[in-house]
Design a protein around this motif. Structure first.
Motif, PDB file in Angstrom:
ATOM      1  N   ASN A  48      70.998  64.481  -7.824  1.00 19.59           N
ATOM      2  CA  ASN A  48      70.893  65.516  -8.848  1.00 19.59           C
ATOM      3  C   ASN A  48      70.015  65.048 -10.003  1.00 19.59           C
ATOM      4  O   ASN A  48      69.146  65.788 -10.476  1.00 19.59           O
ATOM      5  CB  ASN A  48      72.281  65.890  -9.373  1.00 19.59           C
ATOM      6  N   ALA A  49      70.248  63.830 -10.468  1.00 27.33           N
ATOM      7  CA  ALA A  49      69.508  63.300 -11.613  1.00 27.33           C
ATOM      8  C   ALA A  49      68.034  63.079 -11.289  1.00 27.33           C
ATOM      9  O   ALA A  49      67.146  63.456 -12.061  1.00 27.33           O
ATOM     10  CB  ALA A  49      70.141  61.992 -12.082  1.00 27.33           C
ATOM     11  N   LEU A  50      67.758  62.471 -10.143  1.00 24.76           N
ATOM     12  CA  LEU A  50      66.370  62.178  -9.792  1.00 24.76           C
ATOM     13  C   LEU A  50      65.571  63.447  -9.546  1.00 24.76           C
ATOM     14  O   LEU A  50      64.417  63.562  -9.972  1.00 24.76           O
ATOM     15  CB  LEU A  50      66.307  61.254  -8.578  1.00 24.76           C
ATOM     16  N   ARG A  51      66.166  64.404  -8.874  1.00 27.81           N
ATOM     17  CA  ARG A  51      65.458  65.656  -8.611  1.00 27.81           C
ATOM     18  C   ARG A  51      65.208  66.432  -9.902  1.00 27.81           C
ATOM     19  O   ARG A  51      64.191  67.094 -10.048  1.00 27.81           O
ATOM     20  CB  ARG A  51      66.223  66.492  -7.594  1.00 27.81           C
ATOM     21  N   LEU A  52      66.132  66.327 -10.850  1.00 30.83           N
ATOM     22  CA  LEU A  52      65.934  66.976 -12.134  1.00 30.83           C
ATOM     23  C   LEU A  52      64.732  66.381 -12.868  1.00 30.83           C
ATOM     24  O   LEU A  52      64.011  67.099 -13.574  1.00 30.83           O
ATOM     25  CB  LEU A  52      67.197  66.871 -12.985  1.00 30.83           C
ATOM     26  N   SER A  53      64.475  65.097 -12.669  1.00 24.84           N
ATOM     27  CA  SER A  53      63.296  64.498 -13.303  1.00 24.84           C
ATOM     28  C   SER A  53      62.010  65.141 -12.788  1.00 24.84           C
ATOM     29  O   SER A  53      61.027  65.265 -13.522  1.00 24.84           O
ATOM     30  CB  SER A  53      63.271  62.981 -13.095  1.00 24.84           C
ATOM     31  N   LEU A  54      62.008  65.611 -11.537  1.00 27.03           N
ATOM     32  CA  LEU A  54      60.831  66.298 -10.999  1.00 27.03           C
ATOM     33  C   LEU A  54      60.605  67.646 -11.673  1.00 27.03           C
ATOM     34  O   LEU A  54      59.465  68.101 -11.801  1.00 27.03           O
ATOM     35  CB  LEU A  54      60.957  66.484  -9.486  1.00 27.03           C
ATOM     36  N   VAL A  55      61.670  68.283 -12.117  1.00 25.57           N
ATOM     37  CA  VAL A  55      61.529  69.555 -12.825  1.00 25.57           C
ATOM     38  C   VAL A  55      60.819  69.314 -14.155  1.00 25.57           C
ATOM     39  O   VAL A  55      59.871  70.029 -14.505  1.00 25.57           O
ATOM     40  CB  VAL A  55      62.895  70.240 -13.026  1.00 25.57           C
ATOM     41  N   GLY A  56      61.254  68.315 -14.898  1.00 25.81           N
ATOM     42  CA  GLY A  56      60.609  67.984 -16.170  1.00 25.81           C
ATOM     43  C   GLY A  56      59.158  67.591 -15.982  1.00 25.81           C
ATOM     44  O   GLY A  56      58.276  68.007 -16.748  1.00 25.81           O
ATOM     45  N   TRP A  57      58.889  66.801 -14.953  1.00 21.52           N
ATOM     46  CA  TRP A  57      57.517  66.381 -14.649  1.00 21.52           C
ATOM     47  C   TRP A  57      56.650  67.590 -14.309  1.00 21.52           C
ATOM     48  O   TRP A  57      55.537  67.734 -14.814  1.00 21.52           O
ATOM     49  CB  TRP A  57      57.533  65.369 -13.497  1.00 21.52           C
ATOM     50  N   SER A  58      57.155  68.488 -13.469  1.00 20.94           N
ATOM     51  CA  SER A  58      56.375  69.646 -13.045  1.00 20.94           C
ATOM     52  C   SER A  58      56.083  70.577 -14.219  1.00 20.94           C
ATOM     53  O   SER A  58      54.968  71.097 -14.346  1.00 20.94           O
ATOM     54  CB  SER A  58      57.110  70.409 -11.938  1.00 20.94           C
ATOM     55  N   LYS A  59      57.066  70.794 -15.058  1.00 18.96           N
ATOM     56  CA  LYS A  59      56.869  71.658 -16.227  1.00 18.96           C
ATOM     57  C   LYS A  59      55.814  71.054 -17.150  1.00 18.96           C
ATOM     58  O   LYS A  59      54.947  71.771 -17.666  1.00 18.96           O
ATOM     59  CB  LYS A  59      58.202  71.841 -16.958  1.00 18.96           C
ATOM     60  N   THR A  60      55.871  69.754 -17.352  1.00 15.62           N
ATOM     61  CA  THR A  60      54.875  69.068 -18.176  1.00 15.62           C
ATOM     62  C   THR A  60      53.495  69.187 -17.549  1.00 15.62           C
ATOM     63  O   THR A  60      52.509  69.513 -18.220  1.00 15.62           O
ATOM     64  CB  THR A  60      55.254  67.582 -18.347  1.00 15.62           C
ATOM     65  N   ASN A  73      54.697  74.721  -9.744  1.00 11.98           N
ATOM     66  CA  ASN A  73      56.006  75.358  -9.708  1.00 11.98           C
ATOM     67  C   ASN A  73      56.982  74.524  -8.895  1.00 11.98           C
ATOM     68  O   ASN A  73      56.579  73.684  -8.092  1.00 11.98           O
ATOM     69  CB  ASN A  73      55.898  76.764  -9.108  1.00 11.98           C
ATOM     70  N   ILE A  74      58.253  74.797  -9.129  1.00 19.04           N
ATOM     71  CA  ILE A  74      59.341  74.125  -8.415  1.00 19.04           C
ATOM     72  C   ILE A  74      60.094  75.177  -7.607  1.00 19.04           C
ATOM     73  O   ILE A  74      60.366  76.262  -8.124  1.00 19.04           O
ATOM     74  CB  ILE A  74      60.333  73.491  -9.412  1.00 19.04           C
ATOM     75  N   VAL A  75      60.422  74.865  -6.375  1.00 17.94           N
ATOM     76  CA  VAL A  75      61.291  75.740  -5.587  1.00 17.94           C
ATOM     77  C   VAL A  75      62.599  75.003  -5.315  1.00 17.94           C
ATOM     78  O   VAL A  75      62.608  73.795  -5.064  1.00 17.94           O
ATOM     79  CB  VAL A  75      60.630  76.221  -4.276  1.00 17.94           C
TER      80      VAL A  75
END
Length: 152
Positions: A48-60, A73-75
């Motif tokens: 959960n934590a590691l995948r959430l870091s990809l959301v922050g990275w993608s948004k940035t 985008n993230i799916v």
């Protein structure tokens, strides 16, 4: 180890293709993570934590490369009828000494559409995001979960 395989590898692949996308003035970065970034999945804290870091990275990244014509985008797949889901259902059935059908019925019972998604349905969303028709969608998190995640 987990960080390298779940996060660094995605960023490394993106770093390899991004310069050509920026040079062409067009590209799509679509990162598939997990519904656990919106509704944490029990016993998968690290994931959960590691995948959430990809959301922050993608948004940035979306903000950084958007002016160059690259959308990011993230799916978030829910329960898509893949071999992995079949395996997980079988293991749960084995652990709980239940039938796979009972486990599947319980799982799909919590999904408003009352079924697992088909791989083609997941692919259709990703295909759309990769298309010109999605030219004004970037920095978004899109759920492909049949309504499973109850939060807004």
């Amino acid at each position: 180890m987990y960080f390298e395989s779940m996060v660094v590898s995605v960023i490394a692949i993106t770093d390899a293709v991004l310069p050509d996308m920026r040079e062409r003035g067009w590209g799509r970065i679509i990162t598939s993570t997990s519904s656990g970034v919106v509704a944490p999945i029990p016993n998968l804290g690290m994931s959960n934590a590691l995948r959430l870091s990809l959301v922050g990275w993608s948004k940035t990244l979306a903000r950084e490369v958007g002016p160059d014509g690259v959308n990011c985008n993230i799916v978030l797949p829910g329960r898509i009828a893949t071999g992995r889901i079949q395996f997980l259902d079988e293991k749960k059935a084995e652990r709980e000494q239940r039938s796979v059908e009972d486990v599947r019925a319980e799982s799909t019972g919590g999904i408003p559409l009352k079924r697992y998604g088909e791989p083609e349905e997941y692919g259709n969303v990703v295909s759309f995001l990769a298309s010109e028709k999605a030219s004004y969608i970037t920095g978004s998190v899109i759920r492909i979960d049949g309504g499973l995640i109850a939060s807004i």
